[in-house]
Structure formats: C-alpha cells, structure tokens
Design an enzyme around this catalytic site. Sequence first.
Site, PDB file in Angstrom:
ATOM      1  N   ASP A 182       0.876  -1.160   0.000  1.00 60.52           N
ATOM      2  CA  ASP A 182       0.000   0.000   0.000  1.00 60.52           C
ATOM      3  C   ASP A 182       0.924   1.224   0.000  1.00 60.52           C
ATOM      4  O   ASP A 182       2.132   1.104   0.250  1.00 60.52           O
ATOM      5  CB  ASP A 182      -0.886  -0.041   1.259  1.00 60.52           C
ATOM      6  CG  ASP A 182      -1.864   1.114   1.309  1.00 60.52           C
ATOM      7  OD1 ASP A 182      -2.327   1.535   0.239  1.00 60.52           O
ATOM      8  OD2 ASP A 182      -2.149   1.599   2.413  1.00 60.52           O
ATOM      9  N   ASP A 184      -0.098   5.021   1.173  1.00 63.41           N
ATOM     10  CA  ASP A 184      -0.263   5.951   2.289  1.00 63.41           C
ATOM     11  C   ASP A 184      -0.043   5.264   3.629  1.00 63.41           C
ATOM     12  O   ASP A 184      -0.598   4.196   3.890  1.00 63.41           O
ATOM     13  CB  ASP A 184      -1.658   6.570   2.265  1.00 63.41           C
ATOM     14  CG  ASP A 184      -1.865   7.479   1.062  1.00 63.41           C
ATOM     15  OD1 ASP A 184      -0.886   8.115   0.637  1.00 63.41           O
ATOM     16  OD2 ASP A 184      -2.994   7.547   0.551  1.00 63.41           O
TER      17      ASP A 184
END
Length: 383
Positions: A182, A184
């Site tokens: 991922d 963020d």
Amino acid sequence: MFLQHTYRMNEFISLSIIGKDRPGILDSIVSGIERSGAQIVDVQQHVSYGILNLFFLLKGDEYKIRKELFIEGSDISFDIHRIEPIYSPSGKRFVLTAIGKSSPSLLRSISSTTGRLGINNLSINMLTRGELTALQFLMDFRECNEEEGRKELLRVISSQGVDAVIEPEESFRIGKKLIVFDMDSTLIDAETLDELAKITGMQDEVKRITEKAMRGEMDYTESLRLRVSMLKGLHVSVLERLRSSLELTAGAEELISTLRSMKYRIAVVSGGFTFFTDWIKEKLHLDYAFGNRLEIKDGYLTGRLEEPVIDAAGKQRIIEELILSEHITPEEVVVVGDGANDTVMVRNAGLGIAFRGKEILREVADGSISKTDLRALLFCLGN
C-alpha cells in the site's frame, strides 16, 4: 570397543557432533557415513563463534556407523542414539519471527507461553541486520489449536514491545517473488488525501471519515468519493507542492533497494491517487504502480474520480492480474498494508503483513510490524 545391535526398520540413528570448527570436518564425517552404507534422512549444521554443531538423522546399522565414523582431533566429540522420530502432521509447523530487542525476558515470555499452550520449539536462531535483531523459531503446533496459539503468541510478544510474524513453515519455505505495498502510511509517512484536505480547510471532516474507513466502520468507496468531493476546485499545482514535500517511511528506501537486489518484483497498489503512486514508482524504481485517478478539468480537480475506483476488491483483482502476468502463484506473493481496504489482499497473500496497521487488518494478517521500521520485513522472507 563397540557392541553390535540388531537394527529395526522403524528406528533411526541420530548423530550429533560438536567441537571447534575447521575445514575438512564435514567431508570426514560424510565419508564415514557413506562407507557405512547409511541413508541420510536429514542434516543440519550451524557454526556460532567458531563452534560447530552438526546433526544427522540416519537410517542404517549403528555398529557400521560407529565403526566407519572417524573424526580427527580431540576437540571434536559425537553422540549416537537410536530414536523413533515423531513427525508433525502437515500444516502443524510454523515459523515465528520476533523482531526487536532480544532479551531474557522476551525469550522467557515466549518459552513460557509455548510450554503453557503445548507448543514444541524445534529450533531457535538469532538474526541480525545492522542494528535490527530478530529471534526466529520453528514451532510444532501438533498439541495446540493453531488459531488460538498464533493469537496468544502474537499478543504476548506484542506486550514485550516486539513485532512478530507467524506463518506456516511450508509457506515460509516457498520463495516469494512479488511484493505488493500500500502507499499511504506504508511506503510514505502520510495520508495524502488528508494532507490535501488541510489545504482546503476540510482536514477535520476528511480525517474523521478516513479513520472510520480505515477501521472498517464505513464503506471504503463511499468514503473515498465523499472525501474527494471536498477537494473540488483545488489546482493541480497544490498536488505538485504536496508531492515534493512527501517523505518516505523509515526503512522504505533500504528495504526496496535490498528487495531489488534480491530480484523481487515490486508493486504499489493503492486507493490513493496516481499523481503520487506514479511518483513513488519512479523514485523507488518499482515495477508496477496502481492508484485512483482524480478527474481534472482545466487544471482543477472536479471533486470526482475516474472509473474504475480501486477499493479492497479492486486491489485484489490487480494482484490476481499481476500473478498471471508474472507466472507465479498466490503463495509467492507478499502484501504489506495498514488499513481496512488492505484486508482482502493481505488475507489472500502467501505472507500478509500489517505495517502499523489498524486492528481490523491485524486480525487477518500473519503478523504486525509497528515497533520497528520497514526493514524488519526482510527477516520474514524465507529465501
């Protein structure tokens, strides 16, 4: 003088050697085993601080093994025993990696927990990487409920201020080939949408929605559309300024560089925006980058997303496409994320890691990294 014993087919011979290590010892031992006609079932060797520990599990005649075994030097000793090994049922052996400061207290808490749960420790190794250290255990869960044992071990180790990952031995032994991150709060130390909201003055409302979505209390796609709508009218130059100020998460650069040297394929699959995922792909020299596309007209955000929207199911679909294109299996995939929209891809990966993750993600992950940095992931790779 050695006494000859009758050899029974259900018996094995264990051969343990310990002493000061030097070149030629292994050849001498293996030559003796070969002359005895014994079959090598298993072999393990470890040298620590110049001391050799060597173990063989053999099928053969004990008298012949003793007769042919010759180890030159008084500083080498060996023991031979007849045993009837008990093997763990398939799926009952797990590798536990505890990452953080090793201490007698940590080892005691793990050993007391495994003893209480009926888990047998088969081997322990200490690993180091720079200032990071880890203890790695091979455990037999034959007498323990797997789910309960894993949860209790993770809880106990976390209470010691140490990160922990537990995965089945067969999965650990399968070499991983693709690693998916991922973006963020995983590869970068920020939530980009929240940072954009600060500029619009909507930070409190957007952050509240973000936290609800990451905890799984709100549909992710619905929350994303709602938050993006609050960015309407923002000029793209604002995104450019934010991008130039973003910082990588601690350990990210060294981790990615090491993974690339190990020939891993690396992807970022994010519910964030391509404006930032494309940048991080270039900055870290990743192989793939996927994100949501902000609709832009005349240089301004319209407050809408282009279709399709990447949600939790969308992330998993992307990984399945990567698996096909890379000609690999799901067991060869590692996934690292932090929030509710990562649960599907983390659960379906060969190794799923919650990095500073929300509780909903930690529940489905193989383990959590939150007290150290991203480099700790390297301890968990079995190849």
